[in-house]
Structures are given as C-alpha cells and as structure tokens.
Write a protein that holds these residues in place. Structure first.
Motif, short mmCIF file in Angstrom:
data_model
loop_
_atom_site.label_atom_id
_atom_site.label_comp_id
_atom_site.label_asym_id
_atom_site.label_seq_id
_atom_site.Cartn_x
_atom_site.Cartn_y
_atom_site.Cartn_z
N LEU A 1 68.05 64.03 94.67
CA LEU A 1 68.44 63.18 93.55
C LEU A 1 68.76 61.76 93.98
O LEU A 1 68.80 60.85 93.15
N GLU A 2 68.96 61.54 95.27
CA GLU A 2 69.18 60.18 95.75
C GLU A 2 67.90 59.36 95.65
O GLU A 2 67.95 58.12 95.64
N THR A 3 66.75 60.05 95.59
CA THR A 3 65.46 59.37 95.55
C THR A 3 64.75 59.52 94.22
O THR A 3 64.15 58.58 93.72
N PHE A 4 64.83 60.72 93.61
CA PHE A 4 64.07 61.01 92.39
C PHE A 4 64.68 62.20 91.67
O PHE A 4 65.55 62.89 92.22
N VAL A 5 64.22 62.42 90.44
CA VAL A 5 64.64 63.58 89.65
C VAL A 5 63.51 64.60 89.68
O VAL A 5 62.43 64.34 89.14
N LEU B 1 68.48 77.23 85.75
CA LEU B 1 67.45 76.23 85.48
C LEU B 1 67.95 75.15 84.53
O LEU B 1 67.71 73.95 84.76
N PHE B 2 68.64 75.55 83.48
CA PHE B 2 68.99 74.59 82.43
C PHE B 2 70.37 73.97 82.61
O PHE B 2 70.79 73.17 81.76
N THR B 3 71.08 74.30 83.70
CA THR B 3 72.39 73.67 83.90
C THR B 3 72.45 72.87 85.20
O THR B 3 73.52 72.38 85.56
N VAL B 4 71.32 72.73 85.91
CA VAL B 4 71.30 71.86 87.07
C VAL B 4 70.35 70.69 86.80
O VAL B 4 69.55 70.71 85.86
N ALA B 5 70.46 69.67 87.63
CA ALA B 5 69.67 68.46 87.44
C ALA B 5 68.17 68.75 87.50
O ALA B 5 67.73 69.72 88.10
N GLY B 6 67.39 67.87 86.88
CA GLY B 6 65.95 68.00 86.91
C GLY B 6 65.34 67.77 85.55
O GLY B 6 66.03 67.59 84.55
N ILE B 7 64.01 67.76 85.54
CA ILE B 7 63.24 67.67 84.30
C ILE B 7 62.55 69.01 84.12
O ILE B 7 61.52 69.30 84.74
N ARG C 1 70.64 64.08 85.96
CA ARG C 1 70.69 63.37 87.25
C ARG C 1 71.92 63.71 88.07
O ARG C 1 72.16 63.10 89.12
N ALA C 2 72.72 64.67 87.64
CA ALA C 2 74.01 64.93 88.27
C ALA C 2 73.90 65.93 89.43
O ALA C 2 73.12 66.87 89.38
N ARG C 3 74.71 65.70 90.45
CA ARG C 3 74.77 66.65 91.56
C ARG C 3 75.50 67.90 91.13
O ARG C 3 76.38 67.85 90.26
N THR C 4 75.15 69.02 91.73
CA THR C 4 75.82 70.29 91.46
C THR C 4 76.84 70.56 92.56
O THR C 4 76.52 70.53 93.75
N ALA D 1 77.79 67.78 86.35
CA ALA D 1 78.35 66.89 85.32
C ALA D 1 79.52 67.61 84.67
O ALA D 1 80.44 68.02 85.36
N ASP D 2 79.47 67.81 83.34
CA ASP D 2 80.58 68.48 82.66
C ASP D 2 80.23 69.90 82.26
O ASP D 2 80.82 70.46 81.32
N VAL D 3 79.28 70.51 82.97
CA VAL D 3 78.88 71.89 82.68
C VAL D 3 79.23 72.77 83.87
O VAL D 3 78.87 72.47 85.01
#
Length: 382
Positions: free
Chosen positions: A238-242, A272-278, A336-339, A354-356
């Motif tokens: 995530l420091e470079t891309f999503v 899958l749906f609670t960590v960063a990414g597209i 874009r948030a770190r886990t 984030a807040d999840v």
C-alpha cells in the motif's frame, strides 16, 4: 490512479463462457454479448460498480489467443453490441474494464508477422509471444487501448503482465493516459516483486495473488499466522499502490471448492471485503457455485460456465456478499488503510482496518476475542 477506483468493486465475468459461446472461432456473427445486459441490474444489486470483462476480441478459442484486437469476437457479436453494453452499463453507473492480452497472440494473428517472436508462451504452442522490444508493437498496443477507451471502456486488465518487460508498459501507458487520464490499468501478477513492477511499469495496480492464496490456505490449515504474514506484505504494498484483490477468478478453482470446511466461506469473504484493495467478485461466486480447475484441455470449463438469460432467485451467499459489500461502502477509508492484527493465534484473530474490526474464530469451540464471544467457526464485524 483515478479517484473513482477508491469506490470500485468489480463483477468479473468471462463473456465467452457466460454467454455459452462455442469453443472454437466462428465467422458467423451471433449477438451473444447482449446477454450480459439483463444482468446489469443484478450487478448493481450485488453492490458492484463495474464489470471486469474477460476477453471479447476475435480469437481462435478461449479468448486469450487473440487474432484481432480491433474486432469483437463474432461469437459475441460486433461493435454495436459493445456500444450497447457500454451505454446500458453507463445508465446504471457501471464502468467496464477490458481484458487486454498483449503478451502473446494466437497463431493466426492478423497483424504484421514482424510483431511476433519465435517463442511460444509457457509451452503453449498456439500462443506466440509478441516482440515487446519493437517500438511498432508499443504503438500497436497503445492504439488498441486508445480505440476501446474511446468507445467507452474505463480501463484495462493486462493479461500475463508478469511476462512483459516493465519498460514496455512504461512506454505505452503515458501516451494512452494523455488521451484518457481517468483510465485505470491493472496488470496480472502471479508472483514476483509486485511493488517494484508497479513502480517500473507505471501500472496503477496488480492482482494480489499472495492474499488470495493466504485467505483460503490459512482457513484450510487453521493457521491464521499465514494470513497475518500475507497482510503484513499487503500493508507494505500500500505504500506504492492499491492492489486488486479477489477470492476467485477465471483461472483458479472456485472458493467454495477450495475451502475444505464450508463453514469458513463467510470468513474468506469477510477478509476480502474488510481489508484494503480494489476487490472483484468472480461471476457465480456470489451464489456459492463450485468448480474445479484441472490442468488438462478443457480444464477451465467448470469455472467458466454459461449463465441463464436472466437472473433467478438470490441465494444466501448472494445476500452475504451484499451485506459485506454494503459494509465496505459504509467505510470507504478501508480501500487504502493498513490492517492491524490486534490478536492472533492459529485459530483466532482480530483484524482492524481503518474503522472496521473483524474477529475470526476457526475453532470448534466459542472463543472470546477482544472481549467479544465468537461462536465456533464464526466471524464477527465489530
């Protein structure tokens, strides 16, 4: 990366399979691509914001053996069918990303012979590698991208990007972005230095196979340390891309088949749906379909099935996807948030992005995680 991708969730469809097209090329034009249109409202209902399409260009067989990048495969229809799909999708707020196979082509490729090397791709005799060192090949690929972006596509998934020199994309993408600055480019990367490739190539994103593997493997082995390790790597990317994240696609056995314990399907989707990414959802996974990929001719058939003309009754796995996608949309900062791993054993974990906060229990007994009792083989969003 264009800002709209922060809210992108893809419904990933393999059109030749979805529409029941013949396995071999045909000259007769059959307007099968329009069979996707009755499913657009279904994609919206699921919570997706776009279609990530598999190959739709003229090809010899499965679509990854392209012969003409400027022509819709006659088995799917013609340019009018593409224009109609784009328009129908746009009316529903859906974007379309196309699958660009620019590492290799089919033997009957319609372009200049000098574009080709004498190498077959990964031992597949029918797939010939393009000569990426030729400036004319760069111009050709940029022209293909420009043509279909001009007709309404929103971006490109670049097949087998891992096999293409990064500097090839670095030569192609700037000239395409000059004309289409809001376009998104994601490369297929299976292994290697993801972040380094993104930096050298200029791609916006690559496919996150490391996380895909860790999700189902950690659940099968009841070893959440593997997941935590992969998430630490994910955080670094995530420091470079999503990354483009997924739990299934057109090249792998379906999630419901991979998982040894069906009680852990929800765990996989929740990760899958609670960590960063597209994220993307591979068509049929939202209904819990099974399918085994086999290393043989026709071994992809089970994971690339035909769908009916219109959607049927929604099942519980669809509703689970809806719920998790809805939760993600309520927490846009996740993309874009770190886990952070707040609690970890082999069979239990607490993950905060984030807040999840996601609590996972793979144990046969209820476990108290972060002060909350989680039933056996259950998960909980806090």
């Amino acid at each position: 990366m264009p800002s709209w991708t922060d809210h992108a969730i893809w419904w990933h469809v393999y059109p030749l399979g979805f529409t029941g097209a013949p396995k071999q090329a045909e000259q007769r034009v059959v307007h099968r691509l329009r069979r996707l249109e009755p499913w657009l409202d279904y994609a919206v209902e699921l919570g997706c914001s776009g279609l990530m399409l598999g190959p739709i260009f003229a090809a010899e067989t499965h679509g990854y053996d392209t012969v003409d990048h400027f022509r819709i495969d006659p088995r799917l229809g013609d340019e009018k069918d593409f224009d109609s799909l784009v328009e129908q999708a746009r009316e529903r707020g859906l974007r379309i990303v196309l699958d660009g196979v620019f590492n290799h082509v089919g033997r009957s490729f319609a372009g200049p012979r000098e574009f080709l090397t004498d190498r077959a791709f990964e031992g597949h005799d029918r797939l010939v590698v393009l000569d990426h060192g030729r400036p004319a090949v760069q111009e050709y690929v940029a022209g293909v991208m420009d043509h279909w972006l001009g007709r309404g596509a929103a971006g490109w998934r670049l097949d087998a990007a891992y096999a293409v020199p990064a500097d090839f994309w670095a030569g192609v993408l700037p000239q395409v972005r000059d004309r289409h600055p809001e376009s998104w480019f994601v490369g297929e990367m299976i292994h290697g230095d993801y972040a380094g490739y993104v930096e050298r190539s200029g791609l916006d994103s690559v496919t996150q196979y490391e996380l895909w593997k860790a999700i189902w493997s950690s659940l099968n082995d009841r070893n959440l340390f593997e997941l935590a390790w992969a998430l630490d790597r994910h955080n670094g990317m995530l420091e470079t891309f999503v990354p483009q994240t997924f739990a299934g696609n057109h090249d792998v056995s379906r999630l419901a088949t991979r998982l040894e314990d069906p009680r852990h399907l929800g765990h996989a989707l929740a990760i899958l749906f609670t960590v960063a990414g597209i994220p993307s959802v591979y068509y049929g996974d939202e209904e819990g379909l099974t399918g085994l990929k086999e290393e043989r001719e026709g071994g992809d058939d089970a994971i690339r099935p035909a769908f009916p003309e219109t959607p049927g009754e929604r099942g519980p796995v669809f509703r689970l996807h809806q719920r998790l996608i809805g939760n993600r949309r309520r927490h846009p900062g996740v993309v874009r948030a770190r886990t952070k791993v707040d609690h970890l054993t082999n069979r239990t974990a607490s993950l905060t992005t984030a807040d999840v906060r996601l609590l996972l229990n793979l144990d046969d007994e209820a476990q108290v995680i972060d002060g909350i009792e989680v039933p056996p083989h259950a998960w909980h969003l806090a």
